[in-house]
Design a protein around this motif. Structure first.
Motif, short mmCIF file in Angstrom:
data_model
loop_
_atom_site.label_atom_id
_atom_site.label_comp_id
_atom_site.label_asym_id
_atom_site.label_seq_id
_atom_site.Cartn_x
_atom_site.Cartn_y
_atom_site.Cartn_z
N THR A 209 -4.66 17.12 4.89
CA THR A 209 -5.10 15.71 4.78
C THR A 209 -6.44 15.52 5.48
OG1 THR A 209 -4.66 13.44 5.48
CG2 THR A 209 -3.59 15.17 6.76
N GLU B 147 3.65 4.55 3.00
CA GLU B 147 2.21 4.86 3.02
C GLU B 147 1.63 4.44 1.67
OE1 GLU B 147 -0.87 8.05 4.58
OE2 GLU B 147 0.57 8.99 3.23
N GLY C 90 -1.18 4.99 -0.77
CA GLY C 90 -2.19 6.03 -1.01
C GLY C 90 -1.67 7.41 -0.69
N GLY C 91 -1.33 8.17 -1.74
CA GLY C 91 -0.76 9.52 -1.52
C GLY C 91 -1.67 10.64 -1.99
N ASP D 289 1.28 4.24 -4.88
CA ASP D 289 -0.06 4.65 -5.34
C ASP D 289 -0.29 4.13 -6.76
OD1 ASP D 289 -2.05 7.17 -4.20
OD2 ASP D 289 -2.40 6.40 -6.24
N VAL E 142 0.48 10.78 -8.97
CA VAL E 142 1.03 10.98 -7.62
C VAL E 142 2.56 11.11 -7.65
CG1 VAL E 142 1.14 9.99 -5.28
CG2 VAL E 142 -0.98 9.87 -6.58
N SER F 175 -1.59 -1.88 -4.94
CA SER F 175 -1.27 -2.54 -3.67
C SER F 175 -1.97 -3.90 -3.53
CB SER F 175 -1.65 -1.65 -2.49
OG SER F 175 -3.06 -1.53 -2.41
N ASP G 260 -3.59 3.46 3.30
CA ASP G 260 -4.71 4.38 3.07
C ASP G 260 -5.00 4.41 1.57
OD1 ASP G 260 -6.69 6.25 3.60
OD2 ASP G 260 -5.32 7.96 3.52
N GLY G 261 -4.92 3.23 0.96
CA GLY G 261 -5.11 3.14 -0.49
C GLY G 261 -6.52 2.78 -0.87
C1 LIG Z 1 -7.77 8.31 0.56
S1 LIG Z 1 -6.60 8.67 -0.71
C2 LIG Z 1 -5.09 8.87 0.21
C3 LIG Z 1 -5.09 10.12 1.05
C4 LIG Z 1 -3.77 10.47 1.67
N1 LIG Z 1 -3.17 9.34 2.38
C5 LIG Z 1 -3.96 11.60 2.64
O1 LIG Z 1 -4.22 11.35 3.84
O2 LIG Z 1 -3.85 12.77 2.21
C6 LIG Z 1 -6.43 7.10 -1.49
C7 LIG Z 1 -5.31 6.97 -2.50
O3 LIG Z 1 -5.13 5.56 -2.71
C8 LIG Z 1 -4.85 5.33 -4.06
N2 LIG Z 1 -5.24 3.95 -4.37
C9 LIG Z 1 -6.50 3.45 -4.54
N3 LIG Z 1 -6.46 2.13 -4.81
C10 LIG Z 1 -5.15 1.78 -4.79
C11 LIG Z 1 -4.46 0.56 -5.02
N4 LIG Z 1 -5.12 -0.60 -5.31
N5 LIG Z 1 -3.11 0.56 -4.95
C12 LIG Z 1 -2.42 1.70 -4.66
N6 LIG Z 1 -3.02 2.89 -4.44
C13 LIG Z 1 -4.37 2.93 -4.51
C14 LIG Z 1 -5.63 6.38 -4.82
O4 LIG Z 1 -5.07 6.61 -6.09
C15 LIG Z 1 -5.53 7.58 -3.86
O5 LIG Z 1 -4.44 8.41 -4.21
#
Ligand SMILES: C[S@@+](CC[C@H](N)C(=O)[O-])C[C@H]1O[C@@H](n2cnc3c(N)ncnc32)[C@H](O)[C@@H]1O
Length: 157
Positions: free
Chosen positions: A12, A41, A43-44, A66, A71, A86, A108-109
């Motif tokens: 990560t 969490e 954002g995965g 996510d 995901v 989200s 973290d999304g």
């Molecule tokens: C920075 S990455 C997450 C990294 C992960 N938490 C890690 O530390 O390995 C952001 C994730 O948020 C998701 N994402 C972006 N916008 C979003 C939204 N509006 N709702 C849900 N997920 C979202 C993306 O698809 C992506 O998988």
């Protein structure tokens, strides 16, 4: 193993090789380490943080929300993946109904403040926050019956 060591193992970008947030997460979460609870969490991405949480928190259920349907492939063991936006109140309401008492919510999304705000409002409505922190990545540890937030600090470096 420390949270950072586990995070480095799974790759990560929150580890000390990237943003360096894990030492802060660990400070908040270490006291809960062996407890049975639900962590959400948002954002995965590639599943790295989901694997990390599953290893660091051996009794917790890890729920990932996510927007990206890909995901879903990281679901398994104690990790569940719900697909949705989200920033969408309807999705958050469904999530809150399915997981009514998350103890930890970590966003973290999209990294959008309006999304973080509505997600915390909707998802923590059944629990009173014990502490909250915010930065680009936000975490709120919640605990039923505890007083309103007493701390709010930034994790930005
Ligand atoms: C920075 S990455 C997450 C990294 C992960 N938490 C890690 O530390 O390995 C952001 C994730 O948020 C998701 N994402 C972006 N916008 C979003 C939204 N509006 N709702 C849900 N997920 C979202 C993306 O698809 C992506 O998988």
């Amino acid at each position: 193993m420390t949270l950072d060591e586990i995070g480095l193992e799974y790759g990560t970008d929150k580890s000390s090789k990237g943003h360096g947030y894990l030492r802060h997460y660990e400070r908040v979460l270490a006291p809960l380490r062996n407890d049975e609870f639900t962590l959400i969490e948002i954002g995965g991405l590639n599943g790295a943080s989901l694997q990390m949480w599953q290893e660091f928190l051996p009794s917790a259920t890890i729920v990932c929300a996510d927007i990206n349907p890909n995901v879903k492939q990281f679901e398994g063991g104690r990790v569940r993946v719900e697909i949705g936006d989200s920033g969408a109140p309807e999705f958050l309401a469904q999530l809150a109904a399915r997981y009514p008492s998350p103890r930890v919510i970590l966003d973290d999304g999209s990294h959008r403040w309006d999304h973080q705000r509505i997600a915390f409002l909707k998802l923590s409505r059944c629990s009173r926050p014990a502490a909250s922190t915010s930065s680009r990545t936000c975490t709120r540890a919640t605990s039923r019956g505890s007083p309103a937030p007493t701390t709010c600090r930034s994790w930005s470096s």
